[in-house]
Motif scaffolding. Structure first.
Motif, PDB file in Angstrom:
ATOM      1  N   ARG A 120      13.725  -1.993  -1.590  1.00  0.00           N
ATOM      2  CA  ARG A 120      13.174  -2.845  -2.669  1.00  0.00           C
ATOM      3  C   ARG A 120      11.654  -2.885  -2.588  1.00  0.00           C
ATOM      4  N   LEU A 121      11.144  -3.030  -1.376  1.00  0.00           N
ATOM      5  CA  LEU A 121       9.691  -3.053  -1.182  1.00  0.00           C
ATOM      6  C   LEU A 121       9.081  -1.726  -1.651  1.00  0.00           C
ATOM      7  N   TYR A 122       9.728  -0.629  -1.299  1.00  0.00           N
ATOM      8  CA  TYR A 122       9.231   0.699  -1.681  1.00  0.00           C
ATOM      9  C   TYR A 122       9.166   0.823  -3.204  1.00  0.00           C
TER      10      TYR A 122
ATOM     11  N   LYS B 298      -5.643   3.739   7.743  1.00  0.00           N
ATOM     12  CA  LYS B 298      -6.428   2.773   8.528  1.00  0.00           C
ATOM     13  C   LYS B 298      -5.744   1.403   8.516  1.00  0.00           C
ATOM     14  N   LYS B 299      -5.281   0.986   7.331  1.00  0.00           N
ATOM     15  CA  LYS B 299      -4.580  -0.315   7.231  1.00  0.00           C
ATOM     16  C   LYS B 299      -3.306  -0.314   8.074  1.00  0.00           C
ATOM     17  N   LEU B 300      -2.589   0.794   8.020  1.00  0.00           N
ATOM     18  CA  LEU B 300      -1.358   0.898   8.804  1.00  0.00           C
ATOM     19  C   LEU B 300      -1.668   0.772  10.299  1.00  0.00           C
TER      20      LEU B 300
ATOM     21  N   ARG C 269      -5.865  -6.485 -10.294  1.00  0.00           N
ATOM     22  CA  ARG C 269      -4.767  -7.456 -10.208  1.00  0.00           C
ATOM     23  C   ARG C 269      -3.807  -7.163  -9.066  1.00  0.00           C
ATOM     24  N   SER C 270      -3.714  -5.894  -8.692  1.00  0.00           N
ATOM     25  CA  SER C 270      -2.739  -5.503  -7.671  1.00  0.00           C
ATOM     26  C   SER C 270      -3.448  -4.946  -6.446  1.00  0.00           C
ATOM     27  N   ARG C 271      -3.200  -5.572  -5.300  1.00  0.00           N
ATOM     28  CA  ARG C 271      -3.812  -5.081  -4.042  1.00  0.00           C
ATOM     29  C   ARG C 271      -3.252  -3.715  -3.696  1.00  0.00           C
TER      30      ARG C 271
ATOM     31  N   ASP D  76       0.479   1.920 -10.318  1.00  0.00           N
ATOM     32  CA  ASP D  76      -0.188   2.231 -11.591  1.00  0.00           C
ATOM     33  C   ASP D  76      -0.737   0.985 -12.279  1.00  0.00           C
ATOM     34  N   LEU D  77      -0.666  -0.134 -11.598  1.00  0.00           N
ATOM     35  CA  LEU D  77      -1.192  -1.378 -12.199  1.00  0.00           C
ATOM     36  C   LEU D  77      -2.717  -1.405 -12.102  1.00  0.00           C
ATOM     37  N   ASP D  78      -3.279  -2.424 -12.719  1.00  0.00           N
ATOM     38  CA  ASP D  78      -4.732  -2.619 -12.675  1.00  0.00           C
ATOM     39  C   ASP D  78      -5.133  -2.987 -11.239  1.00  0.00           C
TER      40      ASP D  78
ATOM     41  N   SER E  25       4.694  -7.557  11.561  1.00  0.00           N
ATOM     42  CA  SER E  25       5.670  -6.478  11.351  1.00  0.00           C
ATOM     43  C   SER E  25       5.918  -6.283   9.862  1.00  0.00           C
ATOM     44  N   ALA E  26       5.987  -7.404   9.116  1.00  0.00           N
ATOM     45  CA  ALA E  26       6.189  -7.310   7.659  1.00  0.00           C
ATOM     46  C   ALA E  26       4.996  -6.609   7.006  1.00  0.00           C
ATOM     47  N   ASP E  27       3.779  -6.921   7.465  1.00  0.00           N
ATOM     48  CA  ASP E  27       2.588  -6.222   6.944  1.00  0.00           C
ATOM     49  C   ASP E  27       2.633  -4.740   7.302  1.00  0.00           C
ATOM     50  N   LEU E  28       3.068  -4.470   8.536  1.00  0.00           N
ATOM     51  CA  LEU E  28       3.140  -3.080   9.005  1.00  0.00           C
ATOM     52  C   LEU E  28       4.118  -2.270   8.144  1.00  0.00           C
ATOM     53  N   ILE E  29       5.278  -2.849   7.870  1.00  0.00           N
ATOM     54  CA  ILE E  29       6.299  -2.150   7.071  1.00  0.00           C
ATOM     55  C   ILE E  29       5.791  -1.942   5.640  1.00  0.00           C
ATOM     56  N   TYR E  30       5.096  -2.954   5.109  1.00  0.00           N
ATOM     57  CA  TYR E  30       4.510  -2.798   3.765  1.00  0.00           C
ATOM     58  C   TYR E  30       3.538  -1.610   3.743  1.00  0.00           C
ATOM     59  N   ASN E  31       2.641  -1.571   4.734  1.00  0.00           N
ATOM     60  CA  ASN E  31       1.649  -0.487   4.757  1.00  0.00           C
ATOM     61  C   ASN E  31       2.286   0.876   5.001  1.00  0.00           C
TER      62      ASN E  31
HETATM   63  N1  PRT Z   1       5.051  -7.043   0.552  1.00  0.00           N
HETATM   64  C1  PRT Z   1       3.863  -6.946   0.300  1.00  0.00           C
HETATM   65  C2  PRT Z   1       2.842  -7.071   1.325  1.00  0.00           C
HETATM   66  N2  PRT Z   1       2.935  -7.313   2.630  1.00  0.00           N
HETATM   67  C3  PRT Z   1       1.695  -7.253   3.097  1.00  0.00           C
HETATM   68  N3  PRT Z   1       0.801  -7.007   2.129  1.00  0.00           N
HETATM   69  C4  PRT Z   1      -0.626  -6.722   2.345  1.00  0.00           C
HETATM   70  O1  PRT Z   1      -0.949  -7.150   3.666  1.00  0.00           O
HETATM   71  C5  PRT Z   1      -2.146  -7.858   3.708  1.00  0.00           C
HETATM   72  C6  PRT Z   1      -1.939  -9.059   4.601  1.00  0.00           C
HETATM   73  O2  PRT Z   1      -2.765 -10.099   4.318  1.00  0.00           O
HETATM   74  P1  PRT Z   1      -4.034 -10.385   5.198  1.00  0.00           P
HETATM   75  O3  PRT Z   1      -4.627 -11.637   4.703  1.00  0.00           O
HETATM   76  O4  PRT Z   1      -3.707 -10.252   6.658  1.00  0.00           O
HETATM   77  O5  PRT Z   1      -4.872  -9.150   4.720  1.00  0.00           O
HETATM   78  P2  PRT Z   1      -6.210  -8.605   5.154  1.00  0.00           P
HETATM   79  O6  PRT Z   1      -5.941  -7.379   5.932  1.00  0.00           O
HETATM   80  O7  PRT Z   1      -7.072  -9.662   5.751  1.00  0.00           O
HETATM   81  O8  PRT Z   1      -6.756  -8.331   3.707  1.00  0.00           O
HETATM   82  P3  PRT Z   1      -7.047  -7.042   2.938  1.00  0.00           P
HETATM   83  O9  PRT Z   1      -7.873  -6.192   3.836  1.00  0.00           O
HETATM   84  O10 PRT Z   1      -5.697  -6.404   2.609  1.00  0.00           O
HETATM   85  O11 PRT Z   1      -7.724  -7.500   1.706  1.00  0.00           O
HETATM   86  C7  PRT Z   1      -2.448  -8.205   2.301  1.00  0.00           C
HETATM   87  O12 PRT Z   1      -3.762  -7.888   2.050  1.00  0.00           O
HETATM   88  C8  PRT Z   1      -1.577  -7.309   1.456  1.00  0.00           C
HETATM   89  O13 PRT Z   1      -2.379  -6.254   0.970  1.00  0.00           O
HETATM   90  C9  PRT Z   1       1.499  -6.891   1.000  1.00  0.00           C
HETATM   91  N4  PRT Z   1       1.125  -6.638  -0.284  1.00  0.00           N
HETATM   92  C10 PRT Z   1       2.067  -6.551  -1.240  1.00  0.00           C
HETATM   93  N5  PRT Z   1       3.406  -6.665  -0.976  1.00  0.00           N
HETATM   94  C11 PRT Z   1       4.387  -6.436  -2.058  1.00  0.00           C
HETATM   95  O14 PRT Z   1       3.996  -5.287  -2.762  1.00  0.00           O
HETATM   96  C12 PRT Z   1       4.370  -5.394  -4.135  1.00  0.00           C
HETATM   97  C13 PRT Z   1       3.159  -5.141  -5.005  1.00  0.00           C
HETATM   98  O15 PRT Z   1       2.282  -6.217  -4.877  1.00  0.00           O
HETATM   99  P4  PRT Z   1       0.764  -6.188  -5.397  1.00  0.00           P
HETATM  100  O16 PRT Z   1       0.004  -5.399  -4.403  1.00  0.00           O
HETATM  101  O17 PRT Z   1       0.326  -7.616  -5.407  1.00  0.00           O
HETATM  102  O18 PRT Z   1       0.757  -5.542  -6.735  1.00  0.00           O
HETATM  103  C14 PRT Z   1       4.910  -6.793  -4.325  1.00  0.00           C
HETATM  104  O19 PRT Z   1       6.319  -6.708  -4.283  1.00  0.00           O
HETATM  105  C15 PRT Z   1       4.410  -7.541  -3.095  1.00  0.00           C
HETATM  106  O20 PRT Z   1       5.290  -8.555  -2.714  1.00  0.00           O
END
Ligand code: PRT
Length: 133
Positions: free
Chosen positions: A7-9, A38-40, A22-24, A17-19, A63-69
């Motif tokens: 689902r996350l993928y 680098k983020k990973l 608005r989308s990180r 493809d979003l703006d 771990s949740a951030d890691l899996i997202y990246n």
């Molecule tokens: N699940 C995630 C998710 N998990 C982690 N993160 C990222 O992980 C970072 C964790 O926050 P921190 O405050 O620790 O970030 P940071 O490293 O200080 O900040 P940045 O350097 O990223 O600006 C966030 O910046 C997010 O970029 C996520 N970003 C998005 N999602 C999902 O991705 C999808 C798309 O979301 P958008 O990116 O908002 O369009 C949605 O389903 C979201 O729920």
């Protein structure tokens, strides 16, 4: 677990493809694979540091951030989660076989039929399997 990663993928694919304003995810993907890698790596290091500190809750969050990246990097490289699951299944099968193999060479009878000296049997595949910790 695989369901939530899939689902996350899909959410990452939809966001790329979003703006970027608005989308990180869109912003991160526009910055290229170097930035994504680098983020990973940063998130992996944070998991490791929190683990050494014994902060289990922080390990869960990071771990949740890691899996997202990781999902972001897969999307960039056109890797699908199923590709990774397939590799994991392949290893599971391989290591399952490895567990059934003898750990050390199996000695056969000292003298075979006609008095021929037997040689130890070594499982060839066993040598190529590395143990993971
Ligand atoms: N699940 C995630 C998710 N998990 C982690 N993160 C990222 O992980 C970072 C964790 O926050 P921190 O405050 O620790 O970030 P940071 O490293 O200080 O900040 P940045 O350097 O990223 O600006 C966030 O910046 C997010 O970029 C996520 N970003 C998005 N999602 C999902 O991705 C999808 C798309 O979301 P958008 O990116 O908002 O369009 C949605 O389903 C979201 O729920």
């Amino acid at each position: 677990m695989t369901d939530s990663i899939e689902r996350l993928y899909r959410a990452v694919l939809a966001a790329r493809d979003l703006d970027p304003a608005r989308s990180r995810t869109a912003k991160l993907m526009q910055q290229g694979s170097g930035k994504m890698a680098k983020k990973l790596a940063e998130e992996a290091i944070e998991v490791a540091i929190d683990a050494v500190s014994g902060d289990a809750q922080a390990v869960v969050r990071e771990s949740a951030d890691l899996i997202y990246n990781l999902a972001v990097l897969w999307a960039e490289l056109d890797i699908r989660p199923e590709d990774v699951w397939r590799e994991m299944e392949r290893r599971e099968l391989l290591l399952g076989i490895a567990e059934k193999l003898p750990k050390s060479p199996v000695k056969v009878a000292k003298a075979g039929p006609g008095g021929v000296q037997g040689r130890p049997i070594v499982a060839a595949d066993n040598r190529t399997i590395r143990k993971r910790h």
